[in-house]
Structures are given as C-alpha cells and as structure tokens.
Write a protein that holds these residues in place. Structure first.
Motif, PDB file in Angstrom:
ATOM      1  N   TYR A  15       0.823  -1.204   0.000  1.00 28.00           N
ATOM      2  CA  TYR A  15       0.000   0.000   0.000  1.00 28.00           C
ATOM      3  C   TYR A  15       0.861   1.258   0.000  1.00 28.00           C
ATOM      4  CZ  TYR A  15      -4.875  -1.494   0.539  1.00 28.00           C
ATOM      5  OH  TYR A  15      -6.132  -1.972   0.315  1.00 28.00           O
ATOM      6  N   LEU A  16       1.857   1.300   0.863  1.00 26.02           N
ATOM      7  CA  LEU A  16       2.702   2.487   0.981  1.00 26.02           C
ATOM      8  C   LEU A  16       3.471   2.750  -0.313  1.00 26.02           C
ATOM      9  CD1 LEU A  16       4.102   2.015   4.615  1.00 26.02           C
ATOM     10  CD2 LEU A  16       2.304   3.582   3.849  1.00 26.02           C
ATOM     11  N   LEU A  17       4.014   1.701  -0.912  1.00 24.49           N
ATOM     12  CA  LEU A  17       4.775   1.872  -2.156  1.00 24.49           C
ATOM     13  C   LEU A  17       3.874   2.314  -3.305  1.00 24.49           C
ATOM     14  CD1 LEU A  17       7.176  -1.216  -1.997  1.00 24.49           C
ATOM     15  CD2 LEU A  17       7.712   1.172  -1.507  1.00 24.49           C
ATOM     16  N   VAL A  18       2.690   1.715  -3.401  1.00 31.17           N
ATOM     17  CA  VAL A  18       1.765   2.067  -4.486  1.00 31.17           C
ATOM     18  C   VAL A  18       1.290   3.507  -4.336  1.00 31.17           C
ATOM     19  CG1 VAL A  18      -0.507   1.589  -5.471  1.00 31.17           C
ATOM     20  CG2 VAL A  18       1.036  -0.292  -4.945  1.00 31.17           C
ATOM     21  N   ASN A  19       1.001   3.925  -3.110  1.00 31.13           N
ATOM     22  CA  ASN A  19       0.559   5.305  -2.888  1.00 31.13           C
ATOM     23  C   ASN A  19       1.653   6.304  -3.262  1.00 31.13           C
ATOM     24  OD1 ASN A  19      -2.078   4.904  -2.011  1.00 31.13           O
ATOM     25  ND2 ASN A  19      -1.426   4.463   0.076  1.00 31.13           N
ATOM     26  N   LEU A  20       2.912   5.948  -3.017  1.00 36.36           N
ATOM     27  CA  LEU A  20       4.014   6.814  -3.415  1.00 36.36           C
ATOM     28  C   LEU A  20       4.058   6.954  -4.935  1.00 36.36           C
ATOM     29  CD1 LEU A  20       6.603   8.432  -2.871  1.00 36.36           C
ATOM     30  CD2 LEU A  20       7.857   6.258  -2.872  1.00 36.36           C
ATOM     31  N   VAL A  21       3.908   5.847  -5.640  1.00 35.49           N
ATOM     32  CA  VAL A  21       3.911   5.885  -7.110  1.00 35.49           C
ATOM     33  C   VAL A  21       2.740   6.714  -7.627  1.00 35.49           C
ATOM     34  CG1 VAL A  21       3.711   4.485  -9.195  1.00 35.49           C
ATOM     35  CG2 VAL A  21       5.116   3.678  -7.293  1.00 35.49           C
ATOM     36  N   VAL A  22       1.572   6.566  -7.004  1.00 40.28           N
ATOM     37  CA  VAL A  22       0.395   7.335  -7.423  1.00 40.28           C
ATOM     38  C   VAL A  22       0.628   8.831  -7.245  1.00 40.28           C
ATOM     39  CG1 VAL A  22      -2.002   7.853  -6.819  1.00 40.28           C
ATOM     40  CG2 VAL A  22      -1.266   5.485  -7.044  1.00 40.28           C
ATOM     41  N   ASP A  23       1.211   9.228  -6.120  1.00 41.86           N
ATOM     42  CA  ASP A  23       1.498  10.648  -5.891  1.00 41.86           C
ATOM     43  C   ASP A  23       2.451  11.211  -6.941  1.00 41.86           C
ATOM     44  OD1 ASP A  23      -0.143  10.715  -3.725  1.00 41.86           O
ATOM     45  OD2 ASP A  23       1.430  10.459  -2.241  1.00 41.86           O
TER      46      ASP A  23
END
Length: 308
Positions: A287-295
């Motif tokens: 979740y944390l890694l995907v949210n970083l990519v989305v940002d």
C-alpha cells in the motif's frame, strides 16, 4: 521531485510503524491464551508451550515482541508459525500468484473501465451511455462471489469454455477469467468515475481555452480532458491494487487459487497468528509503495501540479 520523493518516504515510516504496531497488538496483545485450541481438545504439553513461548518471544511485553519482530522484518524474517513453517516461505509461494492475479484484474479494470467511461462521457445521454450505466450498476449490485460462481457454473461447467480450477502455478492467461471476476466491481467503479470526472472537466476553463485556440476535438479530449480526469481514477486504481491482493479470498476460493487471500483465511482457521500478521504487514508495505507511485504520477498527468 527528488526532495518530494524523499519527504514522502520519510512520511511513510511513522505510518508503517503505527500500522504494524496496531496489527501486532490486535493479533497478539488481545489474546489471553495464544495456545488455546492449538493442541485440539487437550491442553498443550508444557514443553511445547515453553518452546513456542521462547521462539515467538511470547514471554515479553507486546511492545518488546513488536520491536523484535521489526528487527526480523529488516532481514526478511516474517516469523514462524506454531506448526514450524517459515512465514516468509509461505508468502514467497503465495505472493507471486496473488500479484499476477491482481495485475490481471487491474489491467482489465484500466482497459475496459476507462474505455467504457470515456465512451459514456463522450456519448452522454445516449443509448450507449445508458447501456454502460446500467451494466456498471448491475456489476456493482452483484457481490463478487456471486459473479464468480455464475461465471464458473455457466462458462466452466455447462459450456466448458473455461477451466473450473486454476493450476497450482498459473500463468497470466490462466488467471484471465479469475482476474476478470476479481476486477469486475472495480471496473464498474472506474467506468463511472471516469465518466463523471470527464463530464465535469468538459466545462472547465482550461478546456474552453483549448477549444478557443482551435485545437482538434481529439487533442482536446485526450491531452486536456482525459489527462486531467485520470487523477481520481489513478488514485482509486492505486489503492485498489493492494485491496485486490489481500481481498481476493473469495475469488481464490472459487477458482482454487493458492494465493495470499487463501493464506490469510487458512491462518485464521488454524489460529496461526504469525501467518496472518506476516501477510497483512506485506500488504501494508505494498500500500505504501503504491501510494508513493500514485502521488508521483500526479505531476505527469496534470501539468498544473509541481513538486518543489
């Protein structure tokens, strides 16, 4: 961009620590007797209790147990179950399957969902628009397990077009139908979200400016309306990837897929706390890694966003 990425990574540290502490406390701290039911109807032998208490650090306070668990995570150690299995080995066998299934589901919801949303927005208040809205509402109304059972029964049992059970180590093509079932609900949401966002941006000032400049309709739609409209869609899809990996218990059960969802369900059934904690912690990291990519994708999709 580099400073922003570093800042987002630093912000993820307290989130990771807080969520893992909460997960660890809910699983281990609230249990008055971690050995209840581990040996059937009889109480576990004292030698077994002493061994597992030492191996799992159950004699320490929960906060100390959690700190020792974190120390093991940095070396790839997700703990060990009461039956003696390494959780990292169980995850290594199940995670690739769930990841492939989630990727198939996400690709399906991106391709079909965004395409349907764009067509619906461009054909507003037409027969095609009404058909897409009714179809997506139908998918949203159906639970995923109902969709899976219907697809399996009709296309697998009665028509024989698909396999009713997925092999032990399936490839992407063998996961297409389960991925379609898993992503059907999200696909409907993506279609509706894309449609709504595009119809809102069609009346925006920057779109009127692009039209006034004499740009072609295709360029206005693709480069201006669609590009900006994808911001909420990307956010939804990014968070959905983690949900698909962890929430595929029903779909994996219907098609006999041995992934992370089944691993969590198996851990709950057998009261293997270390197994449940290990999988959930892995999902937190995803979740944390995907949210970083989305940002970081925001600046690519919307030129008005700049990271200083």
């Amino acid at each position: 961009m580099g400073r922003y990425t570093l800042r987002r990574l630093l912000q993820a540290i307290p989130v990771f620590l807080g969520t893992t502490l909460m997960i660890y406390y809910l699983v281990w701290g609230l249990s008055s007797d971690p050995f209840a039911g581990k040996c059937g109807q009889r109480a576990c032998p004292q030698s077994y209790v002493d061994l597992m208490t030492k191996r799992l650090n159950l004699g320490d306070p929960v906060i100390v147990q959690w700190l020792k668990y974190l120390g093991g995570l940095f070396t790839g150690d997700f703990g060990r179950t009461f039956s003696g299995n390494e959780v990292s080995d169980l995850i290594a066998n199940a995670a690739p399957i769930s990841f492939r299934l989630a990727v198939v589901a996400v690709v399906i919801e991106i391709v079909i969902g965004i395409t349907a949303g764009v067509v619906s927005a461009l054909r507003g208040r037409s027969f095609v628009d009404s058909l897409i809205l009714i179809s997506t509402l139908f998918l949203i109304s159906l639970p995923v397990f109902v969709t899976g059972l219907v697809v399996k029964q009709v296309f697998g049992v009665e028509l024989g077009w698909i396999r009713t059970s997925v092999p032990t180590d399936p490839d992407v093509f063998q996961l297409f139908v389960p991925g379609l079932v898993l992503g059907s609900l999200s696909m409907a949401f993506v279609a509706r979200l894309t449609r709504t966002s595009m119809m809102e941006n069609t009346r925006a000032d920057f779109v009127r400016t692009a039209v006034a400049k004499g740009l072609s309709r295709r360029r206005v739609v693709v480069a201006h309306i669609l590009r900006t409209s994808l911001l909420p869609v990307v956010t939804f899809i990014g968070t959905d990837l983690g949900s698909l990996m962890g929430g595929a218990v029903v779909t994996e059960g219907v098609f006999n897929i041995r992934g992370l969802g089944g691993l969590v369900f198996q851990g709950i059934q057998r009261q293997e706390e270390a197994q449940v904690v290990g999988v959930v912690v892995l999902l937190v990291i995803i979740y944390l890694l995907v949210n970083l990519v989305v940002d970081l994708l925001y600046a690519v999709l919307d030129p008005r966003i700049r990271y200083d």
